[in-house]
Design a protein around this motif. Structure first.
Motif: not given
Length: 275
Positions: A104-116, A142-144, A149-153
């Motif tokens: 995954y790609w992560r910006d620790p101040s905003r969000f992370a997105v990837g695959a597993f 997503v970081y607030f 908030l964390y989602g997977q499918a």
């Protein structure tokens, strides 16, 4: 110590006055940091209760996991997981063991997105022998400030060695993590999972709550988790699982730091193992 205990008590009662007080320290927490190797090892022990049309069952559960996050560069990360779960009831025992890989790609101040991707094996003296499953899918966080908030499918298959037929697996999962303090975290989880067996189908709705407290200036975290699974097959089964556990972390200073810079990904783990 009195201040920590008071903060924990007030968080559990969810008072408005506490919520106003605890947000400020989160802002001061330096969550944006350079990439570094980090991870943790955890173990848990608890009980399980099954309410079904044919009667009730109860037993013991135990398990654990190890996760390692490796930053390829300032934004790209690879995380590897190993895990095992066991179930002991009067009718026998069952176990699950396997691993997962996250990229995954992560910006620790905003969000992370990837695959597993995951792979699991199953054993014990209850249920079919030589079962294994695999899943793949996307995931994102997503970081607030003090909320993640964390989602997977995912989609995959459940197979049995020596047989050509298989069951299709698909599901979705959502997690909300609230940091009352950098070392005090509360999780809420909801998920749906479908296993389409030849001639049958099993659908599961999962709800879970978890509390985590890490002792300041130490690697040790204690946690408690309650998980409810409603399984619909030829009959309905309600499963209640309650566990207490301990976790040792390296490469992250607080729970919030670990969430934004460390081994933050995980996967769905069923209370009844292979459904």
């Amino acid at each position: 110590m009195k201040r920590v205990l008071a903060a924990a008590f007030l968080a559990l009662t969810s008072s408005a006055a506490f919520a106003a007080d605890v947000v400020q320290p989160i802002v001061e927490e330096p969550v944006v940091a350079g990439p570094r190797v980090s991870g943790h090892i955890e173990a848990y022990l608890g009980g399980i209760w099954l309410d079904a049309d044919g009667g009730n069952l109860d037993g013991w559960v135990a398990g654990g996991a190890a996760r390692l996050n490796y930053p390829i560069d300032a934004r790209w990360n690879i995380q590897g997981d190993l895990f095992a779960d066991g179930l002991w009831i009067d009718e026998g025992d069952a176990n699950s063991y396997g691993g997962a890989l996250h990229a995954y790609w992560r910006d620790p101040s905003r969000f992370a997105v990837g695959a597993f991707a995951t792979i699991n094996g199953y054993g014990g003296d209850t249920g079919p022998a030589d079962l294994y499953s695999f899943t793949v899918g996307p995931e994102a966080q997503v970081y607030f400030d003090n909320v993640t908030l964390y989602g997977q499918a995912y989609y995959g298959q459940l197979r049995q060695s020596g047989f050509s037929e298989h069951a299709d697996i698909w599901g979705v999962r959502g997690v909300a993590r609230y940091f009352a303090q950098p070392n005090l975290r509360f999780d809420g989880e909801i998920g749906y999972r479908s296993v389409d067996l030849p001639g049958a189908e099993g659908d599961t709705v999962t709800l879970a709550l978890q509390g985590n407290y890490r002792f300041d200036n130490t690697p040790w975290t204690v946690f408690g988790r309650y998980q409810f699974d409603h399984l619909s097959t030829s009959s309905d089964v309600n499963i209640h699982k309650l566990v207490l556990g301990i976790r040792a972390t390296f490469g992250a200073d607080t729970l919030l730091d670990e969430d934004r810079n460390g081994a933050t990904m995980d996967t769905q783990r069923s209370s009844y193992l292979f459904f």
